[in-house]
Enzyme design. Structure first.
Site, PDB file in Angstrom:
ATOM      1  CG  HIS A 207      -3.913  23.878 -20.609  1.00  0.00           C
ATOM      2  ND1 HIS A 207      -2.794  23.131 -20.658  1.00  0.00           N
ATOM      3  CD2 HIS A 207      -4.363  23.846 -19.568  1.00  0.00           C
ATOM      4  CE1 HIS A 207      -3.128  22.281 -19.717  1.00  0.00           C
ATOM      5  NE2 HIS A 207      -3.838  22.688 -18.688  1.00  0.00           N
ATOM      6  CB  CYS A 208      -2.387  29.509 -24.462  1.00  0.00           C
ATOM      7  SG  CYS A 208      -0.659  29.495 -24.283  1.00  0.00           S
ATOM      8  CB  VAL A 209      -7.493  28.806 -21.694  1.00  0.00           C
ATOM      9  CG1 VAL A 209      -8.949  29.618 -21.981  1.00  0.00           C
ATOM     10  CG2 VAL A 209      -7.133  27.935 -22.994  1.00  0.00           C
TER      11      VAL A 209
END
Ligand SMILES: Cc1ncc(COP(=O)(O)O)c(C=O)c1O
Length: 397
Positions: A355-357
């Site tokens: 999740h782009c983390v």
């Protein structure tokens, strides 16, 4: 929520798909698509001509700006800068903010890459120091830790999530902003996830900068905004220069345009802004409070069902605190594979990955999670279908 709402979306009307990925991007209602098409029935450039197509474009574009201003209760249209998206708006600040060497920018350790990499980039060039504030074990925000950091460091800018795309939890931003201001720091809020179901009153929050993308609130991709307090925006250098960013130019020098033109170089996304504006009309017709109640109600319902299962929920256990997001790891199953099987089995679209983390997943030595996120068009029946599918998969494998 009225079930007919599904008929307002071409992706759902008469179709058997379950879309549980609205935190990534929402589906678009017909009215937004039609509003965008309206621009293509003429076409023109804003402010650049005196003919009727140009005037019509200018009028629609500036109406869109004022619509966004009212949506977040900003004081002036000059404080609304159209950007490509949240990411570009944060990058604009990172390029334009008058940082001095060794200024400190503070983020948390669960920021989206869009609010992490711009600061890492500056820090790697030694232009600033990027400090990372850890959140609590359940990924909620700890005001005491913040105060301690503010007491012991001269922080220039706090750039943080308003609502997390990992957990759905909303940070206590009013308190954060007031603490930050007490210690002389400015605050940039990443509103990409909060605007989706929270009423934003920027003057009440007193945020210095606020950013979000239209595509997360039923609008088109390719348009977002940077809100900034007028006196702060006036103090920033332009990020990209070109058409519209200069009032006058000679062979030696140029005079920078006033706000908001100063930051809007080149032809802009006119159909995008028209769609954005119509997306806000769509939300206002339903009421943001109603959307909030609907998505948190669905999250409670799913959380209660999944409480029987052997899964780890990312973020607070209490569904009420997780808004529209249910992000989980199933120890028995790879999340990406799980998402693929669920999709193949019953057309259920959930998001799997980091999740782009990336930084948080790496820190926790976790590989991926499966994230379900809700919007107005989702129903309890869809959750029942998801749950039955999930249980069957667990039994079968
Ligand atoms: C919290 C958060 N910040 C920033 C972004 C980036 O948004 P965009 O890709 O529209 O720039 C996202 C998108 O998922 C997000 O969830």
């Amino acid at each position: 929520m009225n079930n007919n709402i599904r008929n307002e979306f071409p992706a759902l009307k008469d179709k058997k798909v379950i879309y549980f990925d609205s935190a990534c991007t929402t589906l678009k209602p017909y009215r937004v698509i039609e509003a965008m098409n309206e621009y293509y029935s003429f076409s023109g450039c804003h402010k650049r001509g005196s003919h009727s197509f140009s005037r019509k474009t200018t009028e629609a574009y500036e109406k869109g700006r004022d619509k966004v201003r009212k949506f977040i209760n900003a004081g002036s249209p000059a404080e609304i800068i159209f950007t490509k998206n949240t990411t570009e708006a944060i990058n604009l600040i990172s390029y334009s903010f008058p940082f001095k060497k060794n200024d400190i920018v503070l983020t948390t350790n669960i920021e989206h890459n869009s609010n992490f990499l711009p600061w890492m980039r500056l820090a790697s060039g030694k232009e600033i120091i990027h400090k990372i504030l850890p959140v609590n074990n359940n990924l909620t925000f700890d005001l005491d830790i913040l105060e301690n950091v503010l007491k012991n460091n001269k922080i220039t800018l706090i750039s943080i999530l308003h609502t997390s795309n990992l957990t759905g939890a909303t940070f206590p931003v009013k308190e954060i902003i007031s603490l930050a201001h007490r210690y002389g720091a400015q605050v940039l809020l990443d509103g990409a996830q909060s605007v989706t179901h929270h009423k934003i009153d920027i003057q009440n929050l007193d945020a210095d900068f606020f950013v979000f993308s239209a595509h997360k609130i039923f609008g088109p991709p390719g348009v977002g905004i940077l809100y900034g307090k007028k006196h702060l925006l006036e103090n920033l250098a332009p990020f990209i220069v070109g058409g519209e960013t200069a009032e006058d130019v000679n062979n030696i020098d140029f005079v920078i345009s006033p706000l908001p033109d100063k930051f809007e170089a080149g032809i802009q996304n006119y159909p995008g802004v028209t769609g954005f504006s119509e997306a806000i009309n769509f939300i206002e017709n339903i009421g943001i409070e109603k959307i909030h109640q609907h998505v948190t109600g669905l999250n409670r319902y799913l959380t209660q069902k999944m409480s029987q299962e052997n899964i780890e929920i990312i973020g607070p256990k209490d569904a009420e605190l997780r808004g529209n997001i249910f992000n989980f790891i199933c120890p028995k199953f790879d999340s990406i594979q799980l998402a693929q099987i669920i999709d193949e089995a019953n057309n259920i679209m959930v998001r799997a990955g980091v999740h782009c983390v990336h930084s948080w997943f790496n820190q926790e030595h976790k590989s991926a999670s499966a994230r379900i996120s809700f919007q107005v068009y989702n129903t309890r029946e869809e959750i029942d279908i998801f749950y039955e599918t999930f249980k069957k998969i667990m039994q079968y494998y």
